[in-house]
Design an enzyme around this catalytic site. Structure first.
Site, PDB file in Angstrom:
ATOM      1  CE  LYS A 165      -0.118  57.831  19.127  1.00  0.00           C
ATOM      2  NZ  LYS A 165       0.153  56.998  17.956  1.00  0.00           N
TER       3      LYS A 165
ATOM      4  CD  GLN B  78       2.828  57.018  15.415  1.00  0.00           C
ATOM      5  OE1 GLN B  78       2.471  56.636  16.531  1.00  0.00           O
ATOM      6  NE2 GLN B  78       2.039  57.759  14.646  1.00  0.00           N
TER       7      GLN B  78
ATOM      8  CG  ASP C 200      -2.137  51.547  17.446  1.00  0.00           C
ATOM      9  OD1 ASP C 200      -2.905  52.465  17.747  1.00  0.00           O
ATOM     10  OD2 ASP C 200      -0.955  51.716  17.064  1.00  0.00           O
TER      11      ASP C 200
END
Ligand code: GUN
Length: 369
Positions: A129, A173, A196
């Site tokens: 990422k 994450q 997200d």
């Protein structure tokens, strides 16, 4: 080249259902459910339902030279849905937009990533990422905390990123260490920076008619964008999602439903998964089980989006393993009308959607069209 009556011997030996390993080709009748054509975004009609998926990119000159990839074996009829190539084009569009924004208003989008613990897979995802951010010109900030950190420490960093105007997206994450309360942590991310799409409010809005989330989870969004870009009609189709995770399965089912598909979720307790999957025009598989979906599970002409990225032992590979999807690719190719490969299908799209969400967030924050 195999004749039409030959047996396919697919490399799906790690599947748990070995009974259907050999499929006589002459037993499979192909009926095309979809006409699959590749569409540049500008050629796709983005109906009102798709505004959520608008990746907010100026795309006038794009995709004109995009070549369709078709699986090469003459017996193989499925069109390959080339996520790697689509993601590359989307990244180029994002990069162009970031340059335009920087030149116009001096703003560079920023993405903060919080990683807790030492899971190798999570570290790899975060590294990828970060690299993708560098590629397109997004500034990335990374906090890596030890496994035994407290929830309060994670919340402190999230709070700082919430207050930092140079950060437009915050990503925690997953999975988090077991001693942490994931819901508390995801709820702490400002919904305006929740790139997200995992904040309960964003997920709740995704689930409700007439509500609009600020962001849609990246992997499911990538799946739907691939369907759009390959001209697959979703409205009115039967879709089956395999897996019900918060990250992929559940939001993928919600997105398909918003696109007017009739959606069924198949999960580990489903009694007759083959039978249900066989009714689907569109299958999104996020089961995390290598080669679980066999050719015999697939309705002829169906479109298959394989989200699984499963390592299987491979002594011939320098790494000792290789990655396979949830779907037995060799078998599925003979039955489906289109399919995503693993790797090179959904994986690159997840990152492209994250970059797209971060750019959208920065544009929204600065009222930049
Ligand atoms: N872990 C696996 N996939 C994802 C993802 O898309 N986002 C985050 N934050 N964690 C993940």
């Amino acid at each position: 080249m195999a004749s039409a009556s030959a047996f396919i011997v697919p490399d799906c030996s790690s599947s748990s259902t070995a009974a259907s390993r050999f499929i006589p080709l002459n037993k499979i009748r192909i009926r095309r459910v979809f006409q699959i054509n590749y569409h540049p975004i500008s050629a796709v009609r983005w109906g009102p339902k798709s505004s959520l998926l608008n990746i907010n990119i100026n795309n006038r000159r794009l995709f004109s030279s995009m070549a369709l990839t078709v699986a090469s074996n003459a017996e193989t009829i499925a069109k390959v849905i080339d996520g790697k190539s689509v993601a590359k084009h989307i990244k180029e569009e994002i990069s162009t937009e970031i340059t335009r924004m920087k030149e116009a208003i001096g703003v560079i989008p920023g993405l903060a990533v919080v990683l807790v613990g030492d899971r190798k897979d999570s570290a790899t995802y975060v590294r990828n990422k970060k690299k993708a951010c560098d590629d397109v010109g997004i500034k990335s900030y990374e906090i890596h905390l030890p496994e035994d950190s407290t929830e309060q420490e994670v919340l402190k960093y999230i709070s700082e990123f919430n207050d930092d105007p140079s950060v437009h997206g915050i990503l925690v994450q997953l999975p988090l260490p077991r001693h942490m309360n994931e819901e508390n942590i995801l709820s702490a991310v400002s919904i305006e920076k929740d790139v997200d799409g995992f904040h309960p409010l964003n997920i709740g809005r995704l689930a409700m008619r007439g509500r609009e989330p600020m962001f849609v989870p990246c992997t499911p969004k990538g799946c739907i964008v691939l369907l759009y870009r390959y001209g697959v009609t979703i409205k009115g189709k039967r879709a089956v999602v395999i897996g019900r995770s918060n990250i992929v399965g559940m939001p993928a089912a919600l997105l398909l439903q918003r696109e007017d598909a009739t959606v069924t979720i198949v999960h580990s307790r489903t009694k007759n998964p083959e039978e249900i999957v066989r009714q689907a025009d569109i299958v999104i598989s996020a089961a995390g089980q290598p080669n679980m979906v066999r050719g015999s599970w697939i309705k002829p002409g169906a479109v298959i989006i394989d989200v699984g990225i499963n390592p299987v032992d491979d002594p011939e590979s320098p790494r000792g393993y290789r990655l396979v999807g949830d779907v037995c690719y060799e078998e599925a190719c003979q039955v489906a009308s289109a399919i995503t490969p693993v790797p090179g299908g959904v994986g690159p799209m997840t990152i492209a959607m994250l970059l797209s969400n971060t750019l959208s967030s920065a544009k929204r924050a600065h009222n930049f069209e």
